[in-house]
Motif scaffolding. Structure first.
Motif, short mmCIF file in Angstrom:
data_model
loop_
_atom_site.label_atom_id
_atom_site.label_comp_id
_atom_site.label_asym_id
_atom_site.label_seq_id
_atom_site.Cartn_x
_atom_site.Cartn_y
_atom_site.Cartn_z
N LEU A 74 53.21 36.20 57.47
CA LEU A 74 52.12 35.23 57.62
C LEU A 74 50.76 35.80 57.26
O LEU A 74 49.90 35.10 56.74
N THR A 75 50.52 37.06 57.56
CA THR A 75 49.18 37.63 57.38
C THR A 75 48.95 38.28 56.02
O THR A 75 47.82 38.30 55.54
N ALA A 76 49.98 38.83 55.40
CA ALA A 76 49.79 39.52 54.11
C ALA A 76 49.29 38.58 53.01
O ALA A 76 48.34 38.93 52.31
N PRO A 77 49.85 37.39 52.84
CA PRO A 77 49.31 36.51 51.79
C PRO A 77 47.89 36.04 52.08
O PRO A 77 47.07 35.92 51.15
N ILE A 78 47.57 35.80 53.33
CA ILE A 78 46.23 35.36 53.68
C ILE A 78 45.22 36.48 53.43
O ILE A 78 44.15 36.26 52.87
N GLY A 79 45.57 37.68 53.84
CA GLY A 79 44.69 38.82 53.59
C GLY A 79 44.50 39.08 52.11
O GLY A 79 43.39 39.37 51.66
N ALA A 80 45.58 38.97 51.33
CA ALA A 80 45.47 39.19 49.89
C ALA A 80 44.61 38.11 49.24
O ALA A 80 43.82 38.39 48.34
N HIS A 81 44.75 36.88 49.72
CA HIS A 81 43.93 35.80 49.17
C HIS A 81 42.45 36.04 49.45
O HIS A 81 41.61 35.87 48.56
N MET A 82 42.14 36.45 50.66
CA MET A 82 40.74 36.68 51.01
C MET A 82 40.17 37.88 50.24
O MET A 82 39.02 37.85 49.81
N MET A 83 40.97 38.92 50.07
CA MET A 83 40.50 40.06 49.27
C MET A 83 40.29 39.67 47.82
O MET A 83 39.34 40.10 47.18
N GLY A 84 41.19 38.84 47.28
CA GLY A 84 41.04 38.39 45.90
C GLY A 84 39.80 37.55 45.71
O GLY A 84 39.09 37.69 44.70
N ARG A 85 39.50 36.68 46.66
CA ARG A 85 38.28 35.88 46.56
C ARG A 85 37.04 36.76 46.63
O ARG A 85 36.07 36.52 45.93
N SER A 86 37.08 37.77 47.49
CA SER A 86 35.91 38.65 47.58
C SER A 86 35.73 39.47 46.31
O SER A 86 34.61 39.73 45.90
N VAL A 87 36.83 39.87 45.68
CA VAL A 87 36.74 40.62 44.43
C VAL A 87 36.11 39.74 43.35
O VAL A 87 35.22 40.18 42.61
N LEU A 88 36.54 38.48 43.27
CA LEU A 88 35.99 37.60 42.25
C LEU A 88 34.54 37.23 42.53
O LEU A 88 33.72 37.15 41.62
N SER A 89 34.21 37.02 43.80
CA SER A 89 32.85 36.58 44.11
C SER A 89 31.82 37.70 44.03
O SER A 89 30.64 37.44 43.84
N THR A 90 32.25 38.95 44.17
CA THR A 90 31.30 40.05 44.07
C THR A 90 31.11 40.55 42.64
O THR A 90 30.25 41.38 42.39
N GLY A 91 31.92 40.05 41.73
CA GLY A 91 31.74 40.40 40.33
C GLY A 91 32.36 41.71 39.91
O GLY A 91 31.88 42.34 38.97
N VAL A 92 33.42 42.13 40.57
CA VAL A 92 34.12 43.35 40.15
C VAL A 92 34.71 43.10 38.77
O VAL A 92 35.32 42.06 38.52
N PRO A 93 34.50 44.02 37.82
CA PRO A 93 35.03 43.80 36.47
C PRO A 93 36.55 43.75 36.48
O PRO A 93 37.22 44.58 37.09
N LEU A 94 37.09 42.75 35.79
CA LEU A 94 38.53 42.56 35.72
C LEU A 94 39.05 43.00 34.36
O LEU A 94 38.30 43.10 33.39
N TRP A 95 40.34 43.20 34.30
CA TRP A 95 41.00 43.62 33.07
C TRP A 95 40.99 42.47 32.09
O TRP A 95 41.35 41.34 32.42
N LYS A 96 40.57 42.73 30.87
CA LYS A 96 40.54 41.71 29.82
C LYS A 96 41.58 42.03 28.78
O LYS A 96 41.64 43.13 28.25
N ASN A 97 42.44 41.06 28.50
CA ASN A 97 43.46 41.21 27.48
C ASN A 97 43.30 40.05 26.51
O ASN A 97 43.35 38.89 26.91
N GLU A 98 43.10 40.33 25.26
CA GLU A 98 42.86 39.29 24.27
C GLU A 98 44.09 38.44 24.01
O GLU A 98 44.00 37.33 23.52
N ASP A 99 45.28 38.96 24.29
CA ASP A 99 46.51 38.22 24.04
C ASP A 99 46.79 37.18 25.10
O ASP A 99 47.60 36.28 24.88
N ILE A 100 46.15 37.29 26.24
CA ILE A 100 46.41 36.38 27.35
C ILE A 100 45.20 35.48 27.54
O ILE A 100 44.06 35.94 27.54
N ALA A 101 45.44 34.18 27.71
CA ALA A 101 44.35 33.25 27.95
C ALA A 101 43.73 33.55 29.31
O ALA A 101 44.43 33.66 30.31
N GLN A 102 42.41 33.70 29.37
CA GLN A 102 41.72 34.04 30.60
C GLN A 102 41.61 32.82 31.50
O GLN A 102 41.43 31.70 31.04
#
Length: 119
Positions: A74-102
């Motif tokens: 119950l807690t692992a998916p919720i924690g991962a979701h919250m960490m993912g949102r914080s990563v996106l909202s703080t502007g951490v650079p993500l991996w860019k792959n030209e072959d995959i649609a962003q």
């Protein structure tokens, strides 16, 4: 026979934990690393706890193991979701792959985070 089953569950859980650790080292992005660690970590913890429940085979231990596994599930998916949102909202650079649609979620979350709230 129960020792064989318990040993295999514990060893299999350890193998999955090592795979999760390799995923943390090898993956290129914070979000992908987080995915590897939460999914494999949950599986390895569940297998090791199942092996310990087989070893002790006591009703109170089995109930505790079930409660711990449910808590982790119950807690692992919720924690991962919250960490993912914080990563996106703080502007951490993500991996860019030209072959995959962003995904456009990153831009939407950054815009929502930067926009002033009307309160």
């Amino acid at each position: 026979m129960s020792d064989l089953i318990a040993g295999s569950l514990i060893i299999l859980g350890g193998v999955f934990a090592v795979i999760g650790a390799l995923g943390l080292v090898r993956m290129p992005d914070v979000l992908i690393r987080m995915h590897a660690s939460t999914k494999i970590g949950t599986l390895s913890t569940g297998l090791i706890l199942a092996g310990s429940a087989v070893v002790f085979a006591s009703p109170d231990i089995i109930i505790r193991v079930i409660a711990i596994v449910l808590f982790i599930l119950l807690t692992a998916p919720i924690g991962a979701h919250m960490m993912g949102r914080s990563v996106l909202s703080t502007g951490v650079p993500l991996w860019k792959n030209e072959d995959i649609a962003q995904d456009e979620v990153e831009d939407e979350l950054l815009q929502a985070h930067d926009a002033p709230e009307d309160r």
